[in-house]
Design a protein around this motif. Structure first.
Motif, PDB file in Angstrom:
ATOM      1  N   GLU A  86       0.910  -1.208  -0.066  1.00 26.19           N
ATOM      2  CA  GLU A  86      -0.130   0.112  -0.159  1.00 26.19           C
ATOM      3  C   GLU A  86       0.925   1.018  -0.037  1.00 26.19           C
ATOM      4  O   GLU A  86       0.533   2.220  -0.422  1.00 26.19           O
ATOM      5  N   ILE A  87       2.038   1.118   0.704  1.00 29.74           N
ATOM      6  CA  ILE A  87       3.159   2.321   0.777  1.00 29.74           C
ATOM      7  C   ILE A  87       4.095   1.952  -0.197  1.00 29.74           C
ATOM      8  O   ILE A  87       4.728   0.639  -0.039  1.00 29.74           O
ATOM      9  N   ILE A  88       4.513   2.698  -0.999  1.00 29.47           N
ATOM     10  CA  ILE A  88       5.604   2.525  -1.883  1.00 29.47           C
ATOM     11  C   ILE A  88       6.771   3.619  -1.694  1.00 29.47           C
ATOM     12  O   ILE A  88       6.701   4.617  -1.291  1.00 29.47           O
ATOM     13  N   CYS A  89       7.952   2.977  -1.493  1.00 31.47           N
ATOM     14  CA  CYS A  89       9.188   3.672  -1.216  1.00 31.47           C
ATOM     15  C   CYS A  89      10.155   3.438  -2.620  1.00 31.47           C
ATOM     16  O   CYS A  89      10.077   2.418  -2.901  1.00 31.47           O
ATOM     17  N   THR A  90      10.796   4.592  -2.699  1.00 33.97           N
ATOM     18  CA  THR A  90      11.744   4.595  -3.815  1.00 33.97           C
ATOM     19  C   THR A  90      13.136   4.900  -3.641  1.00 33.97           C
ATOM     20  O   THR A  90      13.060   5.979  -2.381  1.00 33.97           O
ATOM     21  N   LEU A  91      14.232   4.489  -4.081  1.00 30.37           N
ATOM     22  CA  LEU A  91      15.516   5.457  -3.993  1.00 30.37           C
ATOM     23  C   LEU A  91      16.195   4.859  -5.251  1.00 30.37           C
ATOM     24  O   LEU A  91      15.911   3.935  -5.851  1.00 30.37           O
ATOM     25  N   ASP A  92      17.254   5.787  -5.575  1.00 30.63           N
ATOM     26  CA  ASP A  92      17.968   5.579  -6.771  1.00 30.63           C
ATOM     27  C   ASP A  92      18.814   4.395  -6.684  1.00 30.63           C
ATOM     28  O   ASP A  92      19.297   3.879  -5.477  1.00 30.63           O
ATOM     29  N   GLY A  93      18.929   3.729  -7.744  1.00 32.17           N
ATOM     30  CA  GLY A  93      19.808   2.494  -7.914  1.00 32.17           C
ATOM     31  C   GLY A  93      21.372   2.683  -7.853  1.00 32.17           C
ATOM     32  O   GLY A  93      22.133   1.600  -7.815  1.00 32.17           O
ATOM     33  N   PRO A  99      19.752   3.658   2.141  1.00 27.60           N
ATOM     34  CA  PRO A  99      18.435   2.891   2.661  1.00 27.60           C
ATOM     35  C   PRO A  99      18.154   3.154   4.050  1.00 27.60           C
ATOM     36  O   PRO A  99      16.899   2.935   4.464  1.00 27.60           O
ATOM     37  N   GLU A 100      19.163   3.643   5.009  1.00 31.67           N
ATOM     38  CA  GLU A 100      18.739   3.799   6.474  1.00 31.67           C
ATOM     39  C   GLU A 100      17.923   5.125   6.702  1.00 31.67           C
ATOM     40  O   GLU A 100      16.955   4.884   7.628  1.00 31.67           O
ATOM     41  N   GLY A 101      17.506   5.802   5.426  1.00 38.19           N
ATOM     42  CA  GLY A 101      16.224   6.658   5.511  1.00 38.19           C
ATOM     43  C   GLY A 101      15.088   6.235   5.389  1.00 38.19           C
ATOM     44  O   GLY A 101      13.917   6.780   5.529  1.00 38.19           O
ATOM     45  N   LEU A 102      14.990   5.026   4.921  1.00 44.93           N
ATOM     46  CA  LEU A 102      13.639   4.583   4.431  1.00 44.93           C
ATOM     47  C   LEU A 102      12.566   4.271   5.608  1.00 44.93           C
ATOM     48  O   LEU A 102      11.230   4.663   5.452  1.00 44.93           O
ATOM     49  N   PRO A 103      13.045   3.716   6.839  1.00 44.98           N
ATOM     50  CA  PRO A 103      11.916   3.970   7.753  1.00 44.98           C
ATOM     51  C   PRO A 103      11.364   5.386   8.276  1.00 44.98           C
ATOM     52  O   PRO A 103      10.381   5.417   8.621  1.00 44.98           O
ATOM     53  N   SER A 104      12.361   6.493   8.189  1.00 49.72           N
ATOM     54  CA  SER A 104      11.861   7.508   8.644  1.00 49.72           C
ATOM     55  C   SER A 104      11.206   8.079   7.383  1.00 49.72           C
ATOM     56  O   SER A 104       9.900   8.930   7.864  1.00 49.72           O
ATOM     57  N   LEU A 105      10.927   7.677   6.397  1.00 48.14           N
ATOM     58  CA  LEU A 105      10.054   8.065   5.309  1.00 48.14           C
ATOM     59  C   LEU A 105       8.740   7.460   5.547  1.00 48.14           C
ATOM     60  O   LEU A 105       7.679   8.084   5.343  1.00 48.14           O
ATOM     61  N   VAL A 106       8.589   6.385   6.079  1.00 49.36           N
ATOM     62  CA  VAL A 106       7.436   5.386   6.233  1.00 49.36           C
ATOM     63  C   VAL A 106       6.671   6.064   7.602  1.00 49.36           C
ATOM     64  O   VAL A 106       5.348   6.147   7.537  1.00 49.36           O
ATOM     65  N   ALA A 107       7.530   6.491   8.535  1.00 52.69           N
ATOM     66  CA  ALA A 107       7.127   6.844   9.752  1.00 52.69           C
ATOM     67  C   ALA A 107       5.901   7.833   9.761  1.00 52.69           C
ATOM     68  O   ALA A 107       4.906   7.460  10.560  1.00 52.69           O
ATOM     69  N   PRO A 108       5.649   8.732   9.035  1.00 56.99           N
ATOM     70  CA  PRO A 108       4.770   9.775   9.094  1.00 56.99           C
ATOM     71  C   PRO A 108       3.483   9.222   8.578  1.00 56.99           C
ATOM     72  O   PRO A 108       2.268   9.727   9.104  1.00 56.99           O
ATOM     73  N   PHE A 109       3.287   7.971   7.899  1.00 56.93           N
ATOM     74  CA  PHE A 109       2.150   7.330   7.471  1.00 56.93           C
ATOM     75  C   PHE A 109       1.456   6.860   8.740  1.00 56.93           C
ATOM     76  O   PHE A 109       0.424   6.668   8.731  1.00 56.93           O
ATOM     77  N   LEU A 110       2.373   6.389   9.801  1.00 52.76           N
ATOM     78  CA  LEU A 110       1.762   5.627  10.831  1.00 52.76           C
ATOM     79  C   LEU A 110       1.047   6.458  11.952  1.00 52.76           C
ATOM     80  O   LEU A 110       0.155   5.942  12.592  1.00 52.76           O
ATOM     81  N   VAL A 111       1.285   7.760  11.496  1.00 50.38           N
ATOM     82  CA  VAL A 111       0.647   8.657  12.830  1.00 50.38           C
ATOM     83  C   VAL A 111      -0.261   9.687  12.045  1.00 50.38           C
ATOM     84  O   VAL A 111      -0.791  10.456  12.872  1.00 50.38           O
ATOM     85  N   ALA A 112      -0.331   9.791  10.736  1.00 50.14           N
ATOM     86  CA  ALA A 112      -1.260  10.611  10.075  1.00 50.14           C
ATOM     87  C   ALA A 112      -2.690  10.181  10.612  1.00 50.14           C
ATOM     88  O   ALA A 112      -3.002   9.334  10.351  1.00 50.14           O
ATOM     89  N   GLU A 113      -3.377  11.303  10.916  1.00 49.02           N
ATOM     90  CA  GLU A 113      -4.639  11.123  11.534  1.00 49.02           C
ATOM     91  C   GLU A 113      -5.845  11.476  10.451  1.00 49.02           C
ATOM     92  O   GLU A 113      -6.889  10.837  10.447  1.00 49.02           O
ATOM     93  N   GLY A 118      -0.476  12.027   1.200  1.00 46.49           N
ATOM     94  CA  GLY A 118      -0.123  11.121  -0.046  1.00 46.49           C
ATOM     95  C   GLY A 118       1.368  11.159  -0.252  1.00 46.49           C
ATOM     96  O   GLY A 118       1.600   9.948  -0.589  1.00 46.49           O
ATOM     97  N   LEU A 119       2.450  11.749   0.004  1.00 49.26           N
ATOM     98  CA  LEU A 119       3.686  11.752  -0.086  1.00 49.26           C
ATOM     99  C   LEU A 119       4.543  12.226   1.092  1.00 49.26           C
ATOM    100  O   LEU A 119       4.011  13.218   1.558  1.00 49.26           O
ATOM    101  N   VAL A 120       5.676  11.457   1.315  1.00 50.92           N
ATOM    102  CA  VAL A 120       6.719  12.041   2.209  1.00 50.92           C
ATOM    103  C   VAL A 120       8.037  11.914   1.305  1.00 50.92           C
ATOM    104  O   VAL A 120       8.547  11.225   0.751  1.00 50.92           O
ATOM    105  N   ALA A 161       8.531   8.292  -0.216  1.00 53.43           N
ATOM    106  CA  ALA A 161       7.439   7.260   0.105  1.00 53.43           C
ATOM    107  C   ALA A 161       5.955   7.809  -0.156  1.00 53.43           C
ATOM    108  O   ALA A 161       5.950   8.931   0.151  1.00 53.43           O
ATOM    109  N   PHE A 162       5.283   6.914  -0.890  1.00 54.90           N
ATOM    110  CA  PHE A 162       3.850   7.501  -1.015  1.00 54.90           C
ATOM    111  C   PHE A 162       2.703   6.245  -1.199  1.00 54.90           C
ATOM    112  O   PHE A 162       3.060   5.150  -1.211  1.00 54.90           O
TER     113      PHE A 162
END
Length: 248
Positions: A86-93, A99-113, A118-120, A161-162
């Motif tokens: 449901e959530i897509i993360c992207t990063l350049d190849g 990649p250590e930044g990926l959890p911080s991108l997903v985190a706002p979706f967990l607390v969004a009320e 739509g996008l971090v 992340a979006f």
């Protein structure tokens, strides 16, 4: 937690992709990760073979191949189409997005009320690029911000992340990945920003130069400004998908 897919567009990154995929799996251990989708965009250097071998060792790794090069936006779009998260993360190849930044991108979706996030968008700190590339990027970001008012200082960062469903309702075109904050805002979504790291390229070479990027960027900027201006806002995609009308 909402399931997550990581999409990595690559072209001729044989020197980087093996270590990068392994690092992604390590850094996303805290996430409900479904898959890492590597979209090989017409590589000729053995990139696809390296990913295919890794996929035999870990079923979370998926390889999708383009028969010819279609560009980074096309590769991202393909990855999102086949993703199950449901959530897509992207990063350049190329390995420059840690990649250590990926959890911080997903985190706002967990607390969004409100359900309207739509996008971090990641914002690179301490960029490890040449002076000319940093200067060109700074000017391009300034110009884009003045024209589109997207309140984003660094749209070129590959770490994002979006919502998958929201992304698939955006207008698809070449280089669209550089305008995601403006496009998500156009469709009524909230956009958040997270500072992320940046590091030098480990191997291989960049697929862009400043002149090439600048020429296509100018044309794209005009086109995106037109898309925003011509948007009919009776019911936005965000209203449709969330059932929550916007205030604006």
């Amino acid at each position: 937690m909402r399931p997550v897919s990581v999409v990595v567009p690559v072209c001729n990154e044989a020197e980087n992709i093996g270590a990068l995929v392994a690092e992604i799996l390590d850094e996303t251990a805290s996430l409900p990760l479904l898959e890492v989708i590597v979209v090989d965009d017409g590589s000729t250097d053995g990139t696809a073979e390296i990913v295919a071998e890794a996929a035999q060792q870990d079923t979370r790794i998926r390889l999708v191949r383009h028969p010819r090069n279609g560009g980074q936006s096309a590769a991202i779009h393909t990855g999102v189409l086949v993703a199950h998260g449901e959530i897509i993360c992207t990063l350049d190849g190329d390995g420059q997005n840690p990649p250590e930044g990926l959890p911080s991108l997903v985190a706002p979706f967990l607390v969004a009320e409100t359900g309207r996030l739509g996008l971090v968008a990641g914002q690179r700190m301490g960029r490890q690029d040449s002076f000319s590339k940093r200067a060109a990027s700074r000017f391009a970001n300034w110009l884009r911000s003045r024209v589109l008012h997207d309140h984003t200082r660094d749209t070129g960062c590959g770490l994002k992340a979006f919502r998958r469903d929201a992304f698939l309702m955006l207008p698809a075109f070449n280089h669209m990945h550089r305008f995601l904050p403006a496009l998500f805002s156009r469709d009524g979504w909230d956009v958040a920003h997270v500072d992320v790291g940046h590091r030098p390229r480990g191997g291989g070479s960049s697929k862009y130069n400043n002149l090439q990027r600048g020429l296509v960027g100018a044309v794209d900027l005009v086109a995106v400004a037109w898309l925003i201006r011509r948007r009919k806002r009776v019911v936005s995609p965000a209203d449709h998908l969330t059932g929550v009308p916007s205030d604006g």
